[in-house]
Design a protein around this motif. Structure first.
Motif, PDB file in Angstrom:
ATOM      1  N   MET A   1      36.021  14.363  29.387  1.00  0.00           N
ATOM      2  CA  MET A   1      35.174  14.978  30.341  1.00  0.00           C
ATOM      3  C   MET A   1      34.115  14.116  30.638  1.00  0.00           C
ATOM      4  O   MET A   1      33.755  13.966  31.724  1.00  0.00           O
ATOM      5  CB  MET A   1      34.739  16.323  29.874  1.00  0.00           C
ATOM      6  CG  MET A   1      35.872  17.545  29.720  1.00  0.00           C
ATOM      7  SD  MET A   1      37.135  17.464  30.936  1.00  0.00           S
ATOM      8  CE  MET A   1      36.383  17.697  32.460  1.00  0.00           C
ATOM      9  N   LYS A   2      33.766  13.370  29.699  1.00  0.00           N
ATOM     10  CA  LYS A   2      32.485  12.408  29.860  1.00  0.00           C
ATOM     11  C   LYS A   2      33.052  11.080  30.964  1.00  0.00           C
ATOM     12  O   LYS A   2      32.362  10.784  31.733  1.00  0.00           O
ATOM     13  CB  LYS A   2      32.006  11.758  28.701  1.00  0.00           C
ATOM     14  CG  LYS A   2      31.146  12.631  27.796  1.00  0.00           C
ATOM     15  CD  LYS A   2      30.627  11.767  26.322  1.00  0.00           C
ATOM     16  CE  LYS A   2      29.836  12.821  25.616  1.00  0.00           C
ATOM     17  NZ  LYS A   2      29.514  12.139  24.357  1.00  0.00           N
ATOM     18  N   ALA A   3      34.398  10.841  30.662  1.00  0.00           N
ATOM     19  CA  ALA A   3      34.751   9.905  31.567  1.00  0.00           C
ATOM     20  C   ALA A   3      34.791  10.239  33.162  1.00  0.00           C
ATOM     21  O   ALA A   3      34.740   9.574  34.085  1.00  0.00           O
ATOM     22  CB  ALA A   3      36.242   9.278  31.137  1.00  0.00           C
ATOM     23  N   CYS A   4      35.093  11.666  33.267  1.00  0.00           N
ATOM     24  CA  CYS A   4      35.127  12.078  34.715  1.00  0.00           C
ATOM     25  C   CYS A   4      33.541  12.102  35.196  1.00  0.00           C
ATOM     26  O   CYS A   4      33.174  12.981  36.343  1.00  0.00           O
ATOM     27  CB  CYS A   4      35.695  13.522  34.743  1.00  0.00           C
ATOM     28  SG  CYS A   4      37.540  13.046  34.306  1.00  0.00           S
ATOM     29  N   GLN A   5      32.451  11.867  34.516  1.00  0.00           N
ATOM     30  CA  GLN A   5      30.927  12.183  34.842  1.00  0.00           C
ATOM     31  C   GLN A   5      30.492  10.919  35.710  1.00  0.00           C
ATOM     32  O   GLN A   5      29.160  10.686  35.838  1.00  0.00           O
ATOM     33  CB  GLN A   5      30.119  12.358  33.650  1.00  0.00           C
ATOM     34  CG  GLN A   5      30.382  13.767  33.111  1.00  0.00           C
ATOM     35  CD  GLN A   5      29.905  14.006  31.536  1.00  0.00           C
ATOM     36  OE1 GLN A   5      28.575  13.395  31.478  1.00  0.00           O
ATOM     37  NE2 GLN A   5      30.471  14.753  30.957  1.00  0.00           N
ATOM     38  N   ALA A   6      31.509   9.897  35.907  1.00  0.00           N
ATOM     39  CA  ALA A   6      31.036   8.669  36.623  1.00  0.00           C
ATOM     40  C   ALA A   6      32.277   8.338  37.634  1.00  0.00           C
ATOM     41  O   ALA A   6      33.419   9.007  37.492  1.00  0.00           O
ATOM     42  CB  ALA A   6      31.032   7.471  35.458  1.00  0.00           C
TER      43      ALA A   6
ATOM     44  N   THR B   1      29.936  18.939  38.165  1.00  0.00           N
ATOM     45  CA  THR B   1      28.772  18.596  39.087  1.00  0.00           C
ATOM     46  C   THR B   1      28.874  17.271  39.708  1.00  0.00           C
ATOM     47  O   THR B   1      28.589  17.118  40.887  1.00  0.00           O
ATOM     48  CB  THR B   1      27.514  18.809  38.221  1.00  0.00           C
ATOM     49  OG1 THR B   1      27.341  20.121  37.701  1.00  0.00           O
ATOM     50  CG2 THR B   1      26.302  18.658  39.008  1.00  0.00           C
ATOM     51  N   PHE B   2      29.310  16.219  39.082  1.00  0.00           N
ATOM     52  CA  PHE B   2      29.259  14.851  39.431  1.00  0.00           C
ATOM     53  C   PHE B   2      30.407  14.542  40.552  1.00  0.00           C
ATOM     54  O   PHE B   2      30.066  14.108  41.732  1.00  0.00           O
ATOM     55  CB  PHE B   2      29.424  13.902  38.224  1.00  0.00           C
ATOM     56  CG  PHE B   2      29.572  12.586  39.024  1.00  0.00           C
ATOM     57  CD1 PHE B   2      28.400  11.729  38.979  1.00  0.00           C
ATOM     58  CD2 PHE B   2      30.800  11.787  39.175  1.00  0.00           C
ATOM     59  CE1 PHE B   2      28.493  10.496  39.285  1.00  0.00           C
ATOM     60  CE2 PHE B   2      30.808  10.604  39.415  1.00  0.00           C
ATOM     61  CZ  PHE B   2      29.815   9.951  39.832  1.00  0.00           C
ATOM     62  N   GLN B   3      31.550  15.369  40.324  1.00  0.00           N
ATOM     63  CA  GLN B   3      32.711  15.116  40.933  1.00  0.00           C
ATOM     64  C   GLN B   3      32.462  16.281  42.308  1.00  0.00           C
ATOM     65  O   GLN B   3      33.386  16.546  43.187  1.00  0.00           O
ATOM     66  CB  GLN B   3      33.738  15.452  40.443  1.00  0.00           C
ATOM     67  CG  GLN B   3      34.290  14.369  39.406  1.00  0.00           C
ATOM     68  CD  GLN B   3      34.409  12.942  39.956  1.00  0.00           C
ATOM     69  OE1 GLN B   3      34.421  12.841  41.236  1.00  0.00           O
ATOM     70  NE2 GLN B   3      34.436  12.231  38.989  1.00  0.00           N
ATOM     71  N   ASP B   4      31.502  17.099  42.440  1.00  0.00           N
ATOM     72  CA  ASP B   4      31.247  17.880  43.420  1.00  0.00           C
ATOM     73  C   ASP B   4      32.329  19.088  43.532  1.00  0.00           C
ATOM     74  O   ASP B   4      32.886  19.525  44.626  1.00  0.00           O
ATOM     75  CB  ASP B   4      31.091  17.335  44.945  1.00  0.00           C
ATOM     76  CG  ASP B   4      30.194  18.055  45.818  1.00  0.00           C
ATOM     77  OD1 ASP B   4      29.854  19.158  45.575  1.00  0.00           O
ATOM     78  OD2 ASP B   4      30.227  17.915  47.188  1.00  0.00           O
TER      79      ASP B   4
ATOM     80  N   GLN C   1      39.407  11.728  42.685  1.00  0.00           N
ATOM     81  CA  GLN C   1      38.763  11.886  41.579  1.00  0.00           C
ATOM     82  C   GLN C   1      38.705  13.291  41.292  1.00  0.00           C
ATOM     83  O   GLN C   1      38.724  13.636  40.017  1.00  0.00           O
ATOM     84  CB  GLN C   1      37.493  11.086  41.764  1.00  0.00           C
ATOM     85  CG  GLN C   1      37.464   9.564  42.033  1.00  0.00           C
ATOM     86  CD  GLN C   1      36.028   9.001  41.721  1.00  0.00           C
ATOM     87  OE1 GLN C   1      35.317   9.402  40.951  1.00  0.00           O
ATOM     88  NE2 GLN C   1      35.912   8.038  42.536  1.00  0.00           N
ATOM     89  N   LYS C   2      38.397  13.983  42.474  1.00  0.00           N
ATOM     90  CA  LYS C   2      38.371  15.539  41.948  1.00  0.00           C
ATOM     91  C   LYS C   2      39.388  16.019  41.537  1.00  0.00           C
ATOM     92  O   LYS C   2      39.664  16.923  40.526  1.00  0.00           O
ATOM     93  CB  LYS C   2      38.014  16.162  43.339  1.00  0.00           C
ATOM     94  CG  LYS C   2      36.707  15.816  43.989  1.00  0.00           C
ATOM     95  CD  LYS C   2      36.459  16.851  45.224  1.00  0.00           C
ATOM     96  CE  LYS C   2      34.972  16.621  45.833  1.00  0.00           C
ATOM     97  NZ  LYS C   2      34.855  17.443  46.991  1.00  0.00           N
ATOM     98  N   ILE C   3      40.798  15.770  42.014  1.00  0.00           N
ATOM     99  CA  ILE C   3      42.201  16.186  41.533  1.00  0.00           C
ATOM    100  C   ILE C   3      42.157  15.821  40.169  1.00  0.00           C
ATOM    101  O   ILE C   3      42.504  16.551  39.201  1.00  0.00           O
ATOM    102  CB  ILE C   3      43.134  15.707  42.417  1.00  0.00           C
ATOM    103  CG1 ILE C   3      43.084  16.339  43.756  1.00  0.00           C
ATOM    104  CG2 ILE C   3      44.503  15.933  41.871  1.00  0.00           C
ATOM    105  CD1 ILE C   3      43.932  15.509  44.606  1.00  0.00           C
TER     106      ILE C   3
END
Length: 654
Positions: free
Chosen positions: A83-88, A131-134, A98-100
């Motif tokens: 999940m941290k990897a998806c915060q950038a 939140t980062f990926q809206d 990226q959202k998918i």
């Protein structure tokens, strides 16, 4: 091999190691500890060093976790780092993709049975990623999920949820969480106030945000200029240019990161207003150039292409965008905007003008344009004819350095695509597209991968016989030659046959060796021996098939005599020297084998190159063989054309 399709990106997973550690089996797949730990280490290394991840790195771990199901192998640390990897920014995906991938990652995590007890950290990092990926979060469902898992939401959970709700303009729910914090005697902090400010400013309620600063003053809580940043971002989201400018001035000094984030916020609903923000950049051109990629992708994806171009032209060549790795090229901002332009334009001169306009930003853009065209044609084959014209134009204009770089890119791309191709039809398609574009496969490795898939060691059905193997060889040769001939004969018959012969001999198998021999006899030529004369020596030494060896030997001799050029035969004959040297190196006695070969050379009336005969005599310990060699005639000056030193070197190197 399983695949996960993500809008523009198809990611494939690495083959699993044969080393058996802890193993989980499904009907079609074996997941072992080596590959699993590699996926985790790769992603964790980038997360810990604050580096943005590639999609395949995230997806490899997602895949592992998804396949484990309820086997209790997934650890909370693995899930949390995912999940941290998806915060950038995920460097090779557009924001919608990226959202998918972020949703897929969370689905795999929440469905997995964890090896250890969970903590709030996993869920908190999920909130940060969403939140980062809206992405939207059902806050009540999330809290219930946590409680069901035996995890109590902590103060960070509520803080991150409050920030998420504020960014989405859900101020009513955000204030409910604020009240819940108050009931638990958790203090109002500057971080909480910043979240509320961005929420109010995003709704155009600047006065409400300013009241919060007064509350901090009343509570004697120090706040710095950093509290003006959420005003900037919220005002940008609301499209209030005046307020955005006002709070930027309040900040005094600001960063490219803040301005890029402001562009992203304003572009969501007010793309026509972002010009004043673009005019303020770059603050630090090097940092800006390495940080603008996500904003460029957002602008392109939203259709605000002119602004994306303006942003890219403000950047300069930097380490992050300067790689010569073909798969990395596509994440360069210059490549992103040019590819989007090329997909919608069929004016060669206009494309060249755009390409040349990027040279100051990206000195390699001319060479990279060719690989952009390759990517476009694999996505849409109707573009091939136009792409061929543009590639021809580029080759007319490029420098020698650019030409070398293009060949490097094409070599990498062809090898990668051949490796990924599944089945004969996909391999043929890769070859066909490159041929139609007039681009040669020059990397030996690309040909090697192609031949292994077109003429595999074990066929898809049944077993090889010499008849079926010969039939397959001619089928492959005819297909390759047809597409070569249809596109300007970019490959000679010699080159194609040379690669096929090399592949057959490299298998070091009796059937494949015999097939190579039969085909050489049938076509009466042993093409391109510089590619396979070492392999020929290995086959003789390991398989001891003197007939097949001598058939190739004799075909080469007769063909060379007819041509009046003995350079090819000299290479074939030199394989005898390699047999001796390798036999000595491997501790294999070769006297009997060489005796049979020399007997056949005598019986077939073949003359040896004098340098080969002399060197063999020096190397042989058996006096009888040496005497036999002395009785074998050598090629005279009238029939032997000496190969140049340079050709010798190239032959040995290849």
């Amino acid at each position: 091999m399983l695949m996960l399709h993500i809008t523009r990106c198809v990611l494939r997973f690495p083959r699993f190691s044969p080393v058996q550690m802890r193993t989980y089996k499904t009907k079609e797949l074996v997941i072992d500890g080596v590959e699993r730990m590699a996926a985790f280490r790769d992603l964790t290394s980038r997360v810990n060093s604050k580096q943005e991840c590639w999609a395949w790195q995230i997806q490899s771990l997602v895949f592992m976790i998804s396949m484990e199901g309820n086997n209790g192998r997934t650890t909370p640390v693995e899930a949390t780092n995912l999940m941290k990897a998806c915060q950038a920014d995920i460097v090779d995906l557009f924001p919608s993709e990226q959202k998918i991938l972020t949703e897929i990652a969370w689905d795999s995590v929440k469905s997995a049975q964890m090896k250890d007890h969970l903590s709030a950290s996993l869920f908190n990092n999920m909130i940060l990623a969403y939140t980062f990926q809206d992405l939207e979060i059902n806050d009540q469902a999330l809290i219930e999920k946590m409680k069901t898992a035996g995890v109590h939401p902590n103060h960070n959970t509520y803080k991150y949820l409050l920030n998420h709700l504020c960014r989405n303009g859900e101020m009513g729910k955000a204030l409910e969480y604020l009240e819940e914090r108050s009931e638990k005697n958790l203090p109002v902090t500057e971080i909480i106030v910043k979240s509320l400010i961005i929420g109010y400013a995003g709704l155009g309620q600047i006065a409400e945000g300013e009241k919060l600063l007064k509350v901090l003053n009343e509570k004697n809580i120090h706040w710095g200029k950093g509290c003006f940043m959420p005003f900037v971002l919220g005002s940008a989201k609301f499209g209030d240019v005046e307020a955005t400018n006002f709070f930027l001035k309040k900040l005094g000094t600001h960063s490219d990161d803040l301005l890029l984030n402001a562009v992203q916020e304003m572009n969501k609903n007010h793309p026509d207003k972002i010009g004043f923000l673009l005019n303020k950049m770059p603050i630090n051109v090097e940092h800006f150039s390495s940080s603008c990629r996500r904003t460029v992708k957002m602008l392109v994806e939203s259709g605000n292409v002119d602004s994306a171009w303006e942003l890219v032209k403000k950047s300069r060549d930097c380490k992050e965008n300067n790689s010569d790795k073909e798969r990395v090229i596509k994440i360069s901002p210059s490549v992103i905007v040019l590819k989007e332009f090329i997909t919608k334009c069929e004016d060669i001169n206009l494309i060249c003008e755009k390409m040349n306009g990027l040279l100051e930003v990206d000195p390699k853009i001319v060479s990279r344009t060719v690989i952009i065209l390759v990517d476009i044609c694999f996505e849409d084959q109707t573009k091939i004819a136009f792409a061929r014209k543009l590639i021809d134009e580029i080759f007319l204009r490029n420098t020698s350095e650019e030409g070398d770089l293009i060949r490097n890119y094409i070599g990498q791309s062809s090898k990668r695509r051949m490796f990924k191709a599944e089945g004969q039809d996909e391999v043929f398609m890769v070859f066909e597209i490159f041929s139609r574009l007039g681009l040669k496969l020059e990397k030996i490795r690309a040909w090697d991968v192609m031949m292994k898939k077109l003429i595999p060691y074990i066929p898809e059905e049944g077993i090889w016989t010499q008849d079926t193997l010969v039939e397959r060889v001619y089928e492959v040769k005819n297909f390759l030659s047809t597409h070569s001939n249809n596109n300007g004969s970019i490959y000679s018959h010699s080159l194609i046959w040379g690669h096929i012969t090399q592949h057959l001999l490299n298998r070091e198998n009796s059937l494949f060796f015999g097939t190579a021999s039969k085909i050489c006899v049938d076509i009466k030529v042993a093409f391109a021996p510089k590619r396979w004369h070492y392999s020929l020596a290995n086959c003789l030494l390991k398989l001891e098939d003197v007939k097949s060896y001598m058939d190739i030997f004799e075909v080469s001799y007769k063909n060379s005599v007819n041509k009046g050029d003995m350079s090819d035969f000299s290479l074939v004959a030199s394989s005898l020297l390699h047999v001796v040297s390798r036999g000595q190196k491997w501790g294999v006695k070769v006297d009997k084998l060489l005796g049979e070969v020399l007997d056949q050379i005598w019986r077939r009336g073949i003359k040896l190159p004098p340098d080969v005969r002399e060197e063999l005599i020096k190397r042989l310990d058996d006096q009888g063989l040496s005497n036999a060699l002395e009785n074998i005639p050598v090629l005279g000056k009238d029939t032997f054309k000496k190969i140049s030193k340079r050709n010798n070197v190239r032959g040995i190197m290849r």
